[in-house]
Design a protein around this motif. Sequence first.
Motif, short mmCIF file in Angstrom:
data_model
loop_
_atom_site.label_atom_id
_atom_site.label_comp_id
_atom_site.label_asym_id
_atom_site.label_seq_id
_atom_site.Cartn_x
_atom_site.Cartn_y
_atom_site.Cartn_z
N VAL A 1 -0.78 -1.17 10.35
CA VAL A 1 0.25 -0.84 10.45
C VAL A 1 -1.30 0.58 9.42
N PHE B 1 -2.95 -6.24 9.45
CA PHE B 1 -1.84 -7.88 9.05
C PHE B 1 -2.24 -8.98 9.81
N MET C 1 2.09 -8.14 4.19
CA MET C 1 3.23 -7.11 3.70
C MET C 1 1.93 -6.83 2.52
N GLN D 1 5.88 3.21 2.19
CA GLN D 1 4.65 2.22 3.29
C GLN D 1 5.41 1.16 3.45
N ARG E 1 4.98 -1.22 7.11
CA ARG E 1 4.88 -2.51 7.12
C ARG E 1 6.04 -3.33 7.43
#
Length: 268
Positions: free
Chosen positions: A36, A41, A90, A116, A120
Motif C-alpha cells: 500500500v 503489509f 493495518m 490512510q 489500507r
Amino acid sequence: MMSTLKTALAAATLSLTVASTQVLAETQTRTIEYQVGDETFTGYMAWDDEFGQKRPGILVVHEWWGHNEFARNQAERLASAGYTAFALDMYGSGKQADHPDTAQKFMQEATRDMDQVKARFMKAMDILKNHESVDASRIAAQGYCFGGAVVLNMARMGVDLDGVVSFHGALGSPLTAEPGSVKARIQVYTGGADKLVPSDQVAGLVKEMQEAEVDLTLVSFPGVLHSFTNPGADRIAEKFGMPVGYDEEAASRSWDGTMRFYKAIFTQ
C-alpha cells in the motif's frame, strides 16, 4: 473366491478415495505480502476447499496489538464455517506489539488520517475479492478492539460492504454516519463493564445510527470486560494491569450471533 477378492478390492479402493477426499477437503491458508503505497503489509487468507462454489468473503481486522495469531485463528474459524477470510494488516509487516505503549504507538501511526486507514482497508478488500474462491458481490468485515473501530468507520464512510461486526470495538469516532451513506448492516457486541468503551459511547452510537437510519443490532453483555473474545486477555490483564478479560459465554454468544448475521445477509 474371485468374487470375494473383487469385492474386497472395490471396498479398499472406495476407502482410499474417501480418505483422499478427506485429506483434500480441509482449510487452506496462505500468507500474502502486499503493498500500500511504499509500505509492505502481511495478510493471511483462509478458506476451506470442501466448499467448491464461490462463497462470501470476510475481512478480519486485528486488535491494537497488530496482525497476530488471534486474528489468524479467527480467519480459520470463518473458513471452517464456509467463508473465505482475509486477516488483513493495518500496521505493516512485522509490526506486532508486546507492550501497551507500543500498541498505542502503532495504532496512532496507522490512524493519523482516515484516508490512510481506508486505503489500507480497501487494498485488503481488493485482494479478498479477487481470490478464486470468493463471490466478490458478497463481502463483510469484522474487527476486534481497534479493528472493531476500523470496520465501523468503513461503514460510516460508505464502503460497499454487506455487513460489519464489531467485537469490543471503540464506538466513538471523528466521523458521523449520514442518512443514506451507510450500505452495511451493522452488529456490535460490547461488554457492559468495558471501561475502555463506556456507556456514553454505546448510547452515542445508537443515537448516531438511528439518526442515519442504519440497520443496527447492538448486544451488551452485563459484567463483561474489554477483549472478551480473546482467551489471552486474562494474561494481558495480569501482566499489565489492564481492565480486560476473556468471557467464554460472551465469546460464544457473539460468535453464534455473527454466524446467524452472515447467514441472513448473504442469503437475501
